[in-house]
Design an enzyme around this catalytic site. Sequence first.
Site, PDB file in Angstrom:
ATOM      1  N   ASN A  75     -25.115  10.238  38.213  1.00 60.08           N
ATOM      2  CA  ASN A  75     -23.886  11.031  38.141  1.00 60.08           C
ATOM      3  C   ASN A  75     -22.611  10.212  38.309  1.00 60.08           C
ATOM      4  OD1 ASN A  75     -23.785  10.639  40.899  1.00 60.08           O
ATOM      5  ND2 ASN A  75     -24.204  12.774  41.417  1.00 60.08           N
TER       6      ASN A  75
ATOM      7  N   LYS B 228     -20.585   4.104  40.768  1.00 60.36           N
ATOM      8  CA  LYS B 228     -22.002   3.810  40.964  1.00 60.36           C
ATOM      9  C   LYS B 228     -22.573   2.900  39.871  1.00 60.36           C
ATOM     10  CE  LYS B 228     -23.194   8.128  43.349  1.00 60.36           C
ATOM     11  NZ  LYS B 228     -24.042   9.334  43.201  1.00 60.36           N
TER      12      LYS B 228
ATOM     13  N   GLU C 196     -16.731   7.140  55.782  1.00 62.89           N
ATOM     14  CA  GLU C 196     -17.249   6.323  54.697  1.00 62.89           C
ATOM     15  C   GLU C 196     -16.334   5.137  54.382  1.00 62.89           C
ATOM     16  OE1 GLU C 196     -19.642   9.931  52.458  1.00 62.89           O
ATOM     17  OE2 GLU C 196     -17.746   9.241  51.621  1.00 62.89           O
TER      18      GLU C 196
ATOM     19  N   HIS D  74     -19.552   8.435  43.440  1.00 65.19           N
ATOM     20  CA  HIS D  74     -19.631   9.108  44.735  1.00 65.19           C
ATOM     21  C   HIS D  74     -18.209   9.452  45.148  1.00 65.19           C
ATOM     22  CE1 HIS D  74     -20.372  10.004  48.943  1.00 65.19           C
ATOM     23  NE2 HIS D  74     -19.325   9.249  49.201  1.00 65.19           N
TER      24      HIS D  74
ATOM     25  N   TYR E  49     -25.990   6.655  53.288  1.00 66.41           N
ATOM     26  CA  TYR E  49     -26.786   7.844  52.973  1.00 66.41           C
ATOM     27  C   TYR E  49     -27.572   8.367  54.179  1.00 66.41           C
ATOM     28  CZ  TYR E  49     -25.845   7.119  47.992  1.00 66.41           C
ATOM     29  OH  TYR E  49     -25.238   6.983  46.769  1.00 66.41           O
TER      30      TYR E  49
END
Length: 153
Positions: free
Chosen positions: A114, A11, A128, A117, A51
């Site tokens: 964080n 990310k 995905e 993913h 998402y």
Amino acid sequence: MATERTLVLVKPDAMQRGLAGTILQRLENRGLRLIGLKLMQVETDLARRHYAEHEGKPFFAGLVEYITSSPIIAAVFEGDSATGAVRNSVGSTNPSQAAAGTIRGDFGLEVGRNLVHASDSPESGERETALFFTPEELVAWSRDTDRWISEDA
């Protein structure tokens, strides 16, 4: 154990902090085989599709804005129970609760930053992966070391 493919996104916060190589190396060191890799800028449409399960939730717009804010690295890893292996290596979604030795436990502090993913199931991994990669962009290959990683290799 079943061989699985799973998507990993390094990310924007990890990219900005220079942690991409460390994250990918930890997953490779685990024994997972890298079969797809690209540096990319996520467009809003792709972010919304990725998402989609969170659409309508108060944090949806923030997720889309965040994932499109900087280049990311999209990677597909393959291996026996790859989804679980990646998720265990990544750690809890909330880095302050992630175990030491996990990517988030070692490098993260906030749930909104964080670092990575990781697909949450083999089915999500397939769905995905198809969002970020065409079949032609994935390379099926074997390593000489695979027999030392998996009894079934």
